[in-house]
Design a protein around this motif. Structure first.
Motif, PDB file in Angstrom:
ATOM      1  N   LEU A  27      42.815  49.731  35.167  1.00  0.00           N
ATOM      2  CA  LEU A  27      42.184  49.729  33.851  1.00  0.00           C
ATOM      3  C   LEU A  27      41.364  50.985  33.580  1.00  0.00           C
ATOM      4  N   GLY A  28      41.064  51.757  34.622  1.00  0.00           N
ATOM      5  CA  GLY A  28      40.339  53.002  34.432  1.00  0.00           C
ATOM      6  C   GLY A  28      38.864  52.949  34.769  1.00  0.00           C
ATOM      7  N   TYR A  29      38.418  51.886  35.419  1.00  0.00           N
ATOM      8  CA  TYR A  29      37.016  51.814  35.826  1.00  0.00           C
ATOM      9  C   TYR A  29      36.722  52.856  36.901  1.00  0.00           C
ATOM     10  N   ASP A  30      35.459  53.285  36.934  1.00  0.00           N
ATOM     11  CA  ASP A  30      35.019  54.265  37.923  1.00  0.00           C
ATOM     12  C   ASP A  30      34.574  53.619  39.224  1.00  0.00           C
ATOM     13  N   GLY A  31      34.222  52.332  39.166  1.00  0.00           N
ATOM     14  CA  GLY A  31      33.706  51.701  40.369  1.00  0.00           C
ATOM     15  C   GLY A  31      33.625  50.200  40.227  1.00  0.00           C
ATOM     16  N   VAL A  32      32.955  49.597  41.207  1.00  0.00           N
ATOM     17  CA  VAL A  32      32.884  48.147  41.296  1.00  0.00           C
ATOM     18  C   VAL A  32      31.504  47.747  41.791  1.00  0.00           C
ATOM     19  N   GLY A  33      30.969  46.666  41.208  1.00  0.00           N
ATOM     20  CA  GLY A  33      29.795  46.012  41.759  1.00  0.00           C
ATOM     21  C   GLY A  33      30.279  44.912  42.681  1.00  0.00           C
ATOM     22  N   LEU A  34      30.183  45.121  43.976  1.00  0.00           N
ATOM     23  CA  LEU A  34      30.767  44.227  44.975  1.00  0.00           C
ATOM     24  C   LEU A  34      29.756  43.181  45.402  1.00  0.00           C
ATOM     25  N   THR A  35      29.951  41.942  44.966  1.00  0.00           N
ATOM     26  CA  THR A  35      29.112  40.838  45.424  1.00  0.00           C
ATOM     27  C   THR A  35      29.625  40.342  46.770  1.00  0.00           C
ATOM     28  N   LEU A  36      28.763  40.373  47.780  1.00  0.00           N
ATOM     29  CA  LEU A  36      29.146  39.878  49.104  1.00  0.00           C
ATOM     30  C   LEU A  36      29.224  38.361  49.049  1.00  0.00           C
ATOM     31  N   ASP A  37      30.438  37.826  49.206  1.00  0.00           N
ATOM     32  CA  ASP A  37      30.631  36.388  49.073  1.00  0.00           C
ATOM     33  C   ASP A  37      31.849  35.976  49.884  1.00  0.00           C
ATOM     34  N   HIS A  38      31.991  34.669  50.085  1.00  0.00           N
ATOM     35  CA  HIS A  38      33.025  34.153  50.979  1.00  0.00           C
ATOM     36  C   HIS A  38      34.429  34.480  50.502  1.00  0.00           C
ATOM     37  N   MET A  39      34.646  34.596  49.164  1.00  0.00           N
ATOM     38  CA  MET A  39      36.020  34.780  48.680  1.00  0.00           C
ATOM     39  C   MET A  39      36.447  36.252  48.680  1.00  0.00           C
ATOM     40  N   HIS A  40      35.497  37.161  48.867  1.00  0.00           N
ATOM     41  CA  HIS A  40      35.826  38.581  48.857  1.00  0.00           C
ATOM     42  C   HIS A  40      35.450  39.210  50.202  1.00  0.00           C
ATOM     43  N   LEU A  41      34.296  39.806  50.294  1.00  0.00           N
ATOM     44  CA  LEU A  41      33.848  40.342  51.580  1.00  0.00           C
ATOM     45  C   LEU A  41      32.697  39.461  52.063  1.00  0.00           C
ATOM     46  N   ASP A  42      32.996  38.587  53.017  1.00  0.00           N
ATOM     47  CA  ASP A  42      32.019  37.633  53.522  1.00  0.00           C
ATOM     48  C   ASP A  42      31.095  38.338  54.513  1.00  0.00           C
ATOM     49  N   PRO A  43      29.806  38.467  54.182  1.00  0.00           N
ATOM     50  CA  PRO A  43      28.911  39.195  55.084  1.00  0.00           C
ATOM     51  C   PRO A  43      28.635  38.469  56.394  1.00  0.00           C
ATOM     52  N   LEU A  44      28.978  37.185  56.460  1.00  0.00           N
ATOM     53  CA  LEU A  44      28.745  36.403  57.670  1.00  0.00           C
ATOM     54  C   LEU A  44      29.992  36.260  58.527  1.00  0.00           C
ATOM     55  N   ALA A  45      31.112  36.808  58.097  1.00  0.00           N
ATOM     56  CA  ALA A  45      32.361  36.682  58.853  1.00  0.00           C
ATOM     57  C   ALA A  45      32.273  37.471  60.161  1.00  0.00           C
ATOM     58  N   PRO A  46      32.861  36.951  61.244  1.00  0.00           N
ATOM     59  CA  PRO A  46      32.777  37.659  62.532  1.00  0.00           C
ATOM     60  C   PRO A  46      33.480  39.011  62.527  1.00  0.00           C
ATOM     61  N   ASP A  47      34.452  39.185  61.636  1.00  0.00           N
ATOM     62  CA  ASP A  47      35.183  40.455  61.583  1.00  0.00           C
ATOM     63  C   ASP A  47      34.749  41.320  60.410  1.00  0.00           C
TER      64      ASP A  47
END
Length: 304
Positions: A27-47
């Motif tokens: 779509l042409g966006y310059d960036g992303v506001g990444l919310t750390l959450d279980h469905m995307h990047l889970d900050p508590l995941a072992p990997d």
């Protein structure tokens, strides 16, 4: 310097993270506001470290910049929205939120992010304001230490209904902590419309020295409801002109979490709206920013 627009992944919660990023790049966006959450990047995941490395490569391939956001509703507690917070009476609960924010700082450093966003939380029942403010300052101290070590700004967001609700409240925290260099501000433009005494554009001017992250959506006065562009009352050309006049260099991220069911649709509509508003702002005379400083009033909704 042109403004750089992003879209928040909390508004694309029904998409896999890689699909969401590909959509925003297409779509042409310059960036992303990444919310750390279980469905995307889970900050508590072992990997999480390995997944963060792969994500950094993917962002680089797509040409997307990133700010890390920590407003996931149930990432720490499946029964309490945004719980536990930095203000909880139980020190072990506060420590869980502190740990999440320190993890967010490390992830942000590995991603080359502009900043890490956070907020104070709601004052618990039977907790006095002085106690709440000191809890907040104490809880944020190790997070700021981590942010300083990583050289990543910690951008605190004034949130309606929270202890830290307004720009005046941000300055209270800043002074309480001794004005640390890595303490910055997330300015939500809709929140300015909702309850600040200044207009959203004037909020940008007043906040400019501390501004590290911007969230943007439409909103109406006195109603905390994130709206698609054109459904509220905000004068967006003046807001974008103010960001440009103050040489804001971070991301301006569309924040529509409650419209995630139609996230691709609103992502497609939002960027052209912002580009049109930015073009209008460019054709208008660039306003002279007023002197920076603390707001002169503490509005309703702020903690006195």
């Amino acid at each position: 310097m042109p403004l750089r627009f992003g879209y928040g992944t909390n508004g694309l919660a029904d998409l896999r993270l890689d699909d969401a990023l590909a959509l925003l790049a297409d779509l042409g966006y310059d960036g992303v506001g990444l919310t750390l959450d279980h469905m995307h990047l889970d900050p508590l995941a072992p990997d999480v470290a390995a997944r963060t490395r792969r994500l950094a490569q993917r962002l680089d391939t797509l040409g997307l910049q990133v700010t890390v956001e920590t407003g996931a509703r149930y990432v720490l507690d499946p029964r309490r929205k945004h719980g536990p917070s930095l203000l909880d009476p139980d020190p072990d609960d506060r420590a869980r939120r502190v740990d999440l924010l320190i993890r967010a700082v490390r992830i942000a450093a590995d991603l080359g992010a502009h900043a890490v966003h956070c907020f104070s939380g709601i004052t618990p029942p039977e907790t006095g304001p002085e106690t709440a403010w000191h809890r907040l300052a104490d809880a944020l101290t190790p997070v700021l230490d981590a942010a300083t070590t990583a050289d990543i700004p910690l951008a605190v967001e004034p949130e309606p209904g929270h202890l830290l609700a307004t720009l005046a409240d941000f300055h209270r925290l800043r002074h309480l902590l001794g004005d640390p260099a890595h303490l910055g501000l997330t300015l939500d433009i809709g929140h300015c419309q909702c309850l600040e005494p200044l207009s959203p554009a004037d909020c940008v001017h007043a906040a400019a020295p501390w501004l590290r992250h911007v969230q943007i959506e439409d909103m109406r006065r006195g109603i905390h409801e994130h709206l698609p562009f054109g459904e509220g009352e905000i004068d967006f050309p003046s807001v974008l002109a103010a960001l440009r006049a103050n040489r804001y260099q971070g991301l301006t991220v569309v924040e529509l979490p409650r419209h995630s069911h139609a996230g691709p649709h609103f992502a497609e509509l939002s960027l052209p709206f912002l580009h049109r508003a930015a073009a209008t702002a460019t054709r208008s005379p660039v306003p002279v920013p007023p002197p920076h400083g603390d707001p002169s009033a503490t509005p309703e909704g702020s903690t006195p």
